[in-house]
Design a protein around this motif. Structure first.
Motif, PDB file in Angstrom:
ATOM      1  N   ALA A 238     -31.808  38.513 -54.711  1.00  0.00           N
ATOM      2  CA  ALA A 238     -33.149  38.379 -54.649  1.00  0.00           C
ATOM      3  C   ALA A 238     -33.431  38.002 -52.778  1.00  0.00           C
ATOM      4  N   PRO A 239     -32.150  36.935 -52.389  1.00  0.00           N
ATOM      5  CA  PRO A 239     -33.322  37.133 -50.799  1.00  0.00           C
ATOM      6  C   PRO A 239     -33.122  38.720 -50.186  1.00  0.00           C
ATOM      7  N   VAL A 240     -32.363  39.275 -50.284  1.00  0.00           N
ATOM      8  CA  VAL A 240     -32.297  40.680 -49.785  1.00  0.00           C
ATOM      9  C   VAL A 240     -33.551  41.676 -50.779  1.00  0.00           C
ATOM     10  N   ILE A 241     -34.427  41.524 -51.917  1.00  0.00           N
ATOM     11  CA  ILE A 241     -35.461  41.776 -52.502  1.00  0.00           C
ATOM     12  C   ILE A 241     -36.401  40.895 -51.088  1.00  0.00           C
ATOM     13  N   THR A 242     -36.265  39.983 -51.132  1.00  0.00           N
ATOM     14  CA  THR A 242     -38.326  38.842 -50.223  1.00  0.00           C
ATOM     15  C   THR A 242     -37.852  39.871 -49.120  1.00  0.00           C
ATOM     16  N   TYR A 243     -36.906  39.562 -48.329  1.00  0.00           N
ATOM     17  CA  TYR A 243     -37.220  40.171 -46.753  1.00  0.00           C
ATOM     18  C   TYR A 243     -36.972  41.772 -46.988  1.00  0.00           C
ATOM     19  N   ALA A 244     -36.811  42.229 -47.574  1.00  0.00           N
ATOM     20  CA  ALA A 244     -37.700  43.856 -47.312  1.00  0.00           C
ATOM     21  C   ALA A 244     -38.988  43.873 -48.434  1.00  0.00           C
ATOM     22  N   ALA A 245     -39.190  43.566 -49.263  1.00  0.00           N
ATOM     23  CA  ALA A 245     -40.605  42.842 -49.085  1.00  0.00           C
ATOM     24  C   ALA A 245     -41.358  42.658 -47.394  1.00  0.00           C
ATOM     25  N   ILE A 246     -40.858  41.665 -46.443  1.00  0.00           N
ATOM     26  CA  ILE A 246     -41.399  41.920 -45.994  1.00  0.00           C
ATOM     27  C   ILE A 246     -41.232  42.710 -44.391  1.00  0.00           C
ATOM     28  N   LEU A 247     -39.936  43.429 -44.952  1.00  0.00           N
ATOM     29  CA  LEU A 247     -39.914  45.112 -43.564  1.00  0.00           C
ATOM     30  C   LEU A 247     -40.840  46.001 -44.010  1.00  0.00           C
ATOM     31  N   PHE A 304     -49.408  44.029 -48.713  1.00  0.00           N
ATOM     32  CA  PHE A 304     -47.618  43.985 -48.658  1.00  0.00           C
ATOM     33  C   PHE A 304     -47.498  42.346 -48.367  1.00  0.00           C
ATOM     34  N   THR A 305     -47.837  41.519 -46.857  1.00  0.00           N
ATOM     35  CA  THR A 305     -47.222  40.359 -46.788  1.00  0.00           C
ATOM     36  C   THR A 305     -47.071  38.881 -47.602  1.00  0.00           C
ATOM     37  N   VAL A 306     -48.246  39.523 -47.924  1.00  0.00           N
ATOM     38  CA  VAL A 306     -49.069  38.749 -49.130  1.00  0.00           C
ATOM     39  C   VAL A 306     -48.139  38.166 -50.590  1.00  0.00           C
ATOM     40  N   LEU A 307     -47.835  40.011 -50.829  1.00  0.00           N
ATOM     41  CA  LEU A 307     -46.627  39.877 -52.042  1.00  0.00           C
ATOM     42  C   LEU A 307     -45.314  39.521 -51.455  1.00  0.00           C
ATOM     43  N   GLY A 308     -45.400  39.420 -50.789  1.00  0.00           N
ATOM     44  CA  GLY A 308     -43.634  39.491 -50.168  1.00  0.00           C
ATOM     45  C   GLY A 308     -43.920  38.423 -49.998  1.00  0.00           C
ATOM     46  N   ASP A 309     -44.548  37.015 -49.665  1.00  0.00           N
ATOM     47  CA  ASP A 309     -44.366  35.579 -49.744  1.00  0.00           C
ATOM     48  C   ASP A 309     -44.307  35.756 -50.723  1.00  0.00           C
ATOM     49  N   ALA A 310     -45.236  35.520 -52.322  1.00  0.00           N
ATOM     50  CA  ALA A 310     -45.319  35.528 -53.064  1.00  0.00           C
ATOM     51  C   ALA A 310     -44.043  35.409 -53.868  1.00  0.00           C
TER      52      ALA A 310
END
Length: 333
Positions: A238-247, A304-310
């Motif tokens: 979970a945290p890795v996927i979240t951070y990857a979506a921001i990267l 990408f930013t909006v999807l990563g935050d979601a």
């Protein structure tokens, strides 16, 4: 007569043992249910899916339009005005749907599609390198000895403190020009940007390895790295996927910046950053040549930013609860 004592069932981590991690399937199902309720996330995912489909189908769309990304059309630009395209909206017509490039006459629609390929390839490839290195080194720091943790921590601190863009410019400038530039950008951005992922994985590993389900795995005879593979990695998803979506959007901006500065993708290979670099001299004579790649880059990074935050909110129930509580307080006022 000897009677065998009844066996006591050992609680499995996935079945509700104290300190256990939630079942992976159930957590993924709940995250998807929460993600579906956010319209902005669904719209962003649709925009990104459409962009990926257009990038993948670039050869088919180019054939449908009947144009090539590298073909020059000198008859479509006015040499007396320095190469400004004939007609309005950058020379848009039935043969060139979004017009042509100033000075060269190359089809802008096809080059934007192939530029999307390069931008997405570099961003996703660099993110994959960052995540792979960050997870491996973060686990090594969290599970290793104090000496290993200290050494990797100092290396991580140095990378975080160094200016990434300056280093990337220096590294890409000294590499021979015949080296594949997209691969070079993936390696440079990935090797310089794994420190953030490593810090997150190390902190989560230090927290998780003190929980009961990890201790039970060690007591059952599992080695350190087998425990990491079977118990820690699913909990770190979970945290890795979240951070990857921001990267991903961050890496897109880095690639565009390097191409804009002339050390990224080299002509004639199309790239949004490289197109913006050449468009700076045409923003008055042909505004469409500036607005189209800049607008696509802005929309992609925003999606990408909006999807990563979601995704971050969907994978973290506590974050979702805090948002609901804050919304109720605002509504009550």
């Amino acid at each position: 007569m000897y009677t065998r004592p009844p066996r006591t069932a050992t609680p499995h981590p996935a079945r509700g043992a104290p300190g256990a991690a939630p079942p992976a399937r159930g957590a993924a199902r709940q995250a998807w249910r929460r993600l579906r309720t956010r319209r902005a996330a669904l719209v962003s995912a649709g925009v990104l899916l459409l962009l990926v489909l257009l990038a993948v189908a670039a050869p088919l769309l180019a054939a449908l339009e009947g144009q090539d990304a590298y073909a020059y059309h000198d008859d479509l630009v006015d040499s007396a005005r320095g190469g400004v395209p004939y007609g309005s909206f950058g020379g848009a017509s039935a043969d060139h749907w979004l017009g042509v490039e100033p000075g060269t006459g190359r089809d802008l629609f096809v080059r934007l599609l192939y530029g999307a390929r390069i931008s997405l390839l570099v961003a996703v490839g660099a993110t994959a390198v960052q995540v792979a290195l960050g997870v491996a080194l973060g686990l090594a720091a969290g599970l290793g000895s104090r000496w290993v943790d200290g050494l990797l921590g100092r290396i991580t601190d140095v990378l975080v403190a160094l200016p990434m863009l300056v280093l990337a410019i220096a590294l890409t400038a000294v590499v021979p020009r015949d080296f594949p530039r997209p691969l070079l950008l993936i390696l440079v951005i990935g090797l310089l940007g794994w420190a953030g992922t490593s810090r997150i994985v190390r902190a989560q590993t230090l927290t998780l390895k003190s929980l009961d389900f990890v201790a039970a795995s060690r007591l059952a005879g599992s080695g350190r790295w087998r425990t990491a593979r079977r118990e820690l990695l699913p909990a770190l998803a979970a945290p890795v996927i979240t951070y990857a979506a921001i990267l991903v959007p961050t890496n897109m901006v880095v690639e565009a910046s390097l191409s804009f500065l002339g050390v990224g993708v080299t002509p004639p290979t199309p790239s949004w950053g490289q197109m913006l670099s050449t468009a700076q001299t045409w923003f008055r004579a042909d505004p469409a040549y500036v607005l189209l790649p800049a607008g696509l880059l802005f929309v992609t990074v925003l999606a990408f930013t909006v999807l990563g935050d979601a995704v971050r909110t969907a994978l973290d129930p506590r974050e979702a609860s805090r948002l609901r509580v804050g919304t109720r307080k605002e509504n009550s006022r």
